[in-house]
Design an enzyme around this catalytic site. Sequence first.
Site, PDB file in Angstrom:
ATOM      1  N   LYS A 172      10.054   1.992  -1.228  1.00 43.08           N
ATOM      2  CA  LYS A 172      11.376   2.300  -1.796  1.00 43.08           C
ATOM      3  C   LYS A 172      11.748   1.252  -2.849  1.00 43.08           C
ATOM      4  CE  LYS A 172      13.116   4.678   2.367  1.00 43.08           C
ATOM      5  NZ  LYS A 172      14.272   4.727   3.319  1.00 43.08           N
ATOM      6  N   TYR A 229      15.157  14.532   1.291  1.00 44.43           N
ATOM      7  CA  TYR A 229      16.126  14.263   2.369  1.00 44.43           C
ATOM      8  C   TYR A 229      16.981  15.501   2.636  1.00 44.43           C
ATOM      9  CZ  TYR A 229      14.952   9.271   2.559  1.00 44.43           C
ATOM     10  OH  TYR A 229      14.314   8.065   2.748  1.00 44.43           O
ATOM     11  N   HIS A 281       9.437   4.507   3.260  1.00 42.94           N
ATOM     12  CA  HIS A 281       9.532   5.788   3.962  1.00 42.94           C
ATOM     13  C   HIS A 281       8.139   6.144   4.453  1.00 42.94           C
ATOM     14  CE1 HIS A 281      10.053  10.066   4.774  1.00 42.94           C
ATOM     15  NE2 HIS A 281       8.897  10.219   4.142  1.00 42.94           N
ATOM     16  N   GLU A 293       6.546  16.891   2.060  1.00 41.89           N
ATOM     17  CA  GLU A 293       6.884  15.738   1.207  1.00 41.89           C
ATOM     18  C   GLU A 293       5.800  15.492   0.143  1.00 41.89           C
ATOM     19  OE1 GLU A 293       7.444  12.730   4.182  1.00 41.89           O
ATOM     20  OE2 GLU A 293       9.330  13.627   4.890  1.00 41.89           O
TER      21      GLU A 293
HETATM   22  O1  CDP Z   1      13.439   6.742   7.259  1.00 34.47           O
HETATM   23  P1  CDP Z   1      13.583   7.241   8.679  1.00 34.47           P
HETATM   24  O2  CDP Z   1      12.751   8.452   8.990  1.00 34.47           O
HETATM   25  O3  CDP Z   1      13.362   6.117   9.669  1.00 34.47           O
HETATM   26  O4  CDP Z   1      15.136   7.633   8.865  1.00 34.47           O
HETATM   27  P2  CDP Z   1      15.924   9.008   8.571  1.00 34.47           P
HETATM   28  O5  CDP Z   1      16.891   9.197   9.702  1.00 34.47           O
HETATM   29  O6  CDP Z   1      15.002  10.126   8.256  1.00 34.47           O
HETATM   30  O7  CDP Z   1      16.812   8.658   7.302  1.00 34.47           O
HETATM   31  C1  CDP Z   1      16.225   8.571   6.029  1.00 34.47           C
HETATM   32  C2  CDP Z   1      16.754   7.347   5.296  1.00 34.47           C
HETATM   33  O8  CDP Z   1      18.145   7.528   4.983  1.00 34.47           O
HETATM   34  C3  CDP Z   1      16.690   6.046   6.092  1.00 34.47           C
HETATM   35  O9  CDP Z   1      15.409   5.427   6.018  1.00 34.47           O
HETATM   36  C4  CDP Z   1      17.761   5.213   5.416  1.00 34.47           C
HETATM   37  O10 CDP Z   1      17.296   4.627   4.202  1.00 34.47           O
HETATM   38  C5  CDP Z   1      18.806   6.274   5.081  1.00 34.47           C
HETATM   39  N1  CDP Z   1      19.865   6.402   6.124  1.00 34.47           N
HETATM   40  C6  CDP Z   1      21.042   5.672   5.987  1.00 34.47           C
HETATM   41  O11 CDP Z   1      21.194   4.925   5.025  1.00 34.47           O
HETATM   42  N2  CDP Z   1      22.030   5.778   6.939  1.00 34.47           N
HETATM   43  C7  CDP Z   1      21.875   6.587   8.005  1.00 34.47           C
HETATM   44  N3  CDP Z   1      22.838   6.653   8.919  1.00 34.47           N
HETATM   45  C8  CDP Z   1      20.685   7.327   8.150  1.00 34.47           C
HETATM   46  C9  CDP Z   1      19.700   7.219   7.189  1.00 34.47           C
HETATM   47 MG    MG Z   2      12.936  10.450   8.356  1.00 32.24          MG
END
Ligand code: CDP
Ligand code: MG
Length: 141
Positions: free
Chosen positions: A11, A51, A121, A132
């Site tokens: 990122k 996303y 990610h 993706e």
């Molecule tokens: O990246 P990961 O799969 O661990 O998490 P996700 O739940 O799929 O969310 C994607 C990305 O969105 C996260 O890695 C964070 O950068 C962001 N995010 C955030 O800023 N605040 C949240 N409450 C949830 C996600």
């Molecule tokens: Mg995720």
Amino acid sequence: MTEERTLILVKPDGVAAGHIGDVIARLERRRFTIDALKLVQATPDQLAQHYHQLVNEAFYPGIARYMQSGPMVAIVASGVTIIDSVRLMTGPTDPAAAAPGTIRGDWGRAWGPGPIQNVVHSSDSVASAEREIAIWFPELR
Ligand code: CDP
Ligand code: MG
């Protein structure tokens, strides 16, 4: 056990902090295969697809801003059970909860309010990975 592909994004915070090589080195150390790799500036459309499950959240605009704050490095890598292996290597979403030794636990930290800036990610399932990869590497289809 079958070969899988996964999609990794270094990122913008990870690129700015100089962790492109660190992430690639971790993949190579595990002897995973790097199939494709490029520097990308994300577009709003790519991020909304990537996303799609977060796009209607109140905090999504902050995530979109974060993910466009600079270039990212997109990587397709493959290997047996690579998806779970790289998720373990990545660590949980919140860097404050990520164990030392994981990418997020070694190079991430909490930054207060705003999007969670967590260096990388990685795909969470075969279906997500293939979806993706098509977003970031349409030329591989
Ligand atoms: O990246 P990961 O799969 O661990 O998490 P996700 O739940 O799929 O969310 C994607 C990305 O969105 C996260 O890695 C964070 O950068 C962001 N995010 C955030 O800023 N605040 C949240 N409450 C949830 C996600
Ligand atoms: Mg995720």
